[in-house]
Design a protein around this motif. Sequence first.
Motif, PDB file in Angstrom:
ATOM      1  N   GLY A   1      59.855  14.401  45.011  1.00  0.00           N
ATOM      2  CA  GLY A   1      59.900  13.589  46.150  1.00  0.00           C
ATOM      3  C   GLY A   1      59.062  12.414  45.762  1.00  0.00           C
TER       4      GLY A   1
ATOM      5  N   SER B   1      56.846   6.294  48.671  1.00  0.00           N
ATOM      6  CA  SER B   1      56.752   7.459  49.692  1.00  0.00           C
ATOM      7  C   SER B   1      55.821   8.324  49.918  1.00  0.00           C
ATOM      8  CB  SER B   1      58.010   8.356  48.677  1.00  0.00           C
ATOM      9  OG  SER B   1      57.238   9.206  47.686  1.00  0.00           O
TER      10      SER B   1
ATOM     11  N   ARG C   1      62.039  22.357  50.012  1.00  0.00           N
ATOM     12  CA  ARG C   1      63.509  22.476  49.874  1.00  0.00           C
ATOM     13  C   ARG C   1      64.158  23.896  49.894  1.00  0.00           C
ATOM     14  NH1 ARG C   1      66.590  18.540  47.774  1.00  0.00           N
ATOM     15  NH2 ARG C   1      64.930  17.620  46.894  1.00  0.00           N
TER      16      ARG C   1
ATOM     17  N   ALA D   1      59.628  12.146  60.641  1.00  0.00           N
ATOM     18  CA  ALA D   1      60.375  11.749  59.515  1.00  0.00           C
ATOM     19  C   ALA D   1      61.930  12.115  59.808  1.00  0.00           C
ATOM     20  CB  ALA D   1      59.962  12.412  58.392  1.00  0.00           C
TER      21      ALA D   1
ATOM     22  N   ALA E   1      66.549  14.126  56.602  1.00  0.00           N
ATOM     23  CA  ALA E   1      66.860  14.206  55.291  1.00  0.00           C
ATOM     24  C   ALA E   1      65.580  13.999  54.393  1.00  0.00           C
ATOM     25  CB  ALA E   1      67.993  12.841  54.835  1.00  0.00           C
ATOM     26  N   ASP E   2      64.429  13.690  54.979  1.00  0.00           N
ATOM     27  CA  ASP E   2      63.367  13.507  54.531  1.00  0.00           C
ATOM     28  C   ASP E   2      62.440  14.847  54.210  1.00  0.00           C
ATOM     29  OD1 ASP E   2      63.889  10.753  53.725  1.00  0.00           O
ATOM     30  OD2 ASP E   2      62.791  10.060  55.323  1.00  0.00           O
ATOM     31  N   ARG E   3      62.549  15.732  55.157  1.00  0.00           N
ATOM     32  CA  ARG E   3      61.910  17.014  55.135  1.00  0.00           C
ATOM     33  C   ARG E   3      61.873  17.790  53.961  1.00  0.00           C
ATOM     34  NH1 ARG E   3      61.617  19.831  60.299  1.00  0.00           N
ATOM     35  NH2 ARG E   3      62.347  21.586  59.338  1.00  0.00           N
ATOM     36  N   ASP E   4      63.195  17.656  53.156  1.00  0.00           N
ATOM     37  CA  ASP E   4      63.202  18.422  52.173  1.00  0.00           C
ATOM     38  C   ASP E   4      62.069  17.994  50.634  1.00  0.00           C
ATOM     39  OD1 ASP E   4      64.911  20.225  53.073  1.00  0.00           O
ATOM     40  OD2 ASP E   4      66.706  19.683  51.856  1.00  0.00           O
ATOM     41  N   THR E   5      61.742  16.876  51.029  1.00  0.00           N
ATOM     42  CA  THR E   5      60.832  16.196  49.895  1.00  0.00           C
ATOM     43  C   THR E   5      59.695  15.680  50.279  1.00  0.00           C
ATOM     44  OG1 THR E   5      61.870  14.122  50.427  1.00  0.00           O
ATOM     45  CG2 THR E   5      62.845  15.330  48.587  1.00  0.00           C
ATOM     46  N   TRP E   6      59.107  16.083  51.729  1.00  0.00           N
ATOM     47  CA  TRP E   6      57.889  15.642  52.194  1.00  0.00           C
ATOM     48  C   TRP E   6      56.903  16.544  51.792  1.00  0.00           C
ATOM     49  CZ3 TRP E   6      53.643  16.753  55.048  1.00  0.00           C
ATOM     50  CH2 TRP E   6      52.959  15.209  55.552  1.00  0.00           C
TER      51      TRP E   6
END
Length: 574
Positions: free
Chosen positions: A12, A17, A269, A520, A523-528
Amino acid sequence: MTENKTVPGAEGAGPGSAASRTAVLDDLHVGDIRGAMGTIRQEDTGPRRTLRRRLTTLLAIVGPGLIVMVGDNDAGAFGTYTEAGQNYGTTLLWTLLMLVPVIFVNQEMVLRLGAVTGVGHARLILERFGKFWGAFSVIDLFVLNALTIVTEFVGVSLACSYLGLPKIPTVIVAAVLVVAAVSTGSFRRFERLSLVLVGFSLVIIPIVLMVHPPVGQIAHDFVVPAIPGGSGQLSDVMLLIIAIVGTTVAPWQLFFQQSYVIDKRITPRFIRYGRADLIIGIVIVVAGAAAMMIFCAGTFAGRPEFGNYTDAAGTAAGLGQYVSHTAGVLFAIGLLDASILGAAAVGLSTSYALSDVLSINHSLHRPVTKAKGFYVCYAGLMAVAAVLVLTPGVPLGALTSGVQTLAGVLLPSASVFLLLLCNDKAVLGPWVNGRGVNVFTGIVVWVLVLLSVILTASVLFPDIGSGVILAILGGGGGLGALLGVYLLLASRRARMKALVGKAAEVRAGDTHDEESAGSAPEADRDTWRMPPLSELARPVLSTQHKLGLMVLRGYLLVAFALVVVKIVQISIGS
């Protein structure tokens, strides 16, 4: 305290970011997931659309939830569940079913913390709540885990005694093997060995079929809560229920699973697959616990040993005498297997936690030469436990039952810090708890506190009657309901205030990064990932929170001491 290294190329990462710099320990905790049954490459971030892709991903992820749950069906659990079955039949089966959501919610929160933060449980408590609370939590854990590991070697000793193996050489060999299994420098090798032990844990299930238990009665006792015995037995029954809670939902599980998830390099993820892994583990652990209660109830009902539990060796002897020699051998093999897996998991939990707070290199990916402190701590715990078990005069029976009760007493404080961390937006960002999880966990913590109060009362007043116990439960339940209403109203006021403040910031063209992280997009949860700890502002605890934590810790100190008194009394009496 040294800060964790920033990991180049963390998942991520990108200019601007939230995950461009993370708190992940070091480069050994980022990379391919190399599980016992599969590998997921770091760059493999695509969707899992087919059933085959989902299954191969699950197989690679399986491990943390399965090992932590089955590892909790250890020697102490064997003693606790067989005591429940031999002394009270199947009347306490309902406790297992009621604990399932408690187990899942607790361990799912830990899974999220590990995958999102990349930082161990002990280190998070230390950094977010200060040295006092961090040290207190680790000291609690160290004392309880050290005693628990002793009970694991008690289990080894009892199992080998029934199987006709010499005690001293067997305990020594078991200690050496447990240390060797962890010290290979290969995470995958350790996980494969652990999953082999998980498979062997199923050997006790066929014993249920040999006993031919009454299915209708079992189904009834699973869903209908009941307290067996008269008022004279109520104190003993409550002590046993607390022990069941302590052995099924133990504090060491929190520290172990979070660090193990990090060591396995699981990222947000794959949290959904981690949840599936946890569910598989819960099914197996509940099946094993229920099996022990059921076959002990069926074996000893109507016989002189019913209501006169001694230890796991007595259970094995009874199975061998009343069921078959094979049943006794299977039970002894299951006990030996459970003791070895439990010792490995509890020892790792301790070594992970101490290494966290002392900033010592720690990872199963590292060989002994590159993580000496981590492995020395682990090996030292095993050596001390083995020596105590082999020392004449140590009250091992009382220690085995008392440890599970201590775990039940100390669990409320562990759950409180877990709840606080999982509501910290700076730590979990978009992965913070929802309101339902918070309400459920708050109820669980309060119930655990009430059970601890009953335990304390039973120590101070051994002849406590059922009326007093019911009064504690009723009064405590009413007080808990009032406290819950107050907290919900206070939470609503705080949310309204925050919304008003946020609206003002938006009008002024200014937004707070921490609030942005907490809201957030999906869509951003997998990379936060959590930013480095040094960049996070220390959470400000309200006066009520501080006072509540101090009262809880003070009470737990008293309860801890009184349980020790109870163990000593039992030892002297026996």
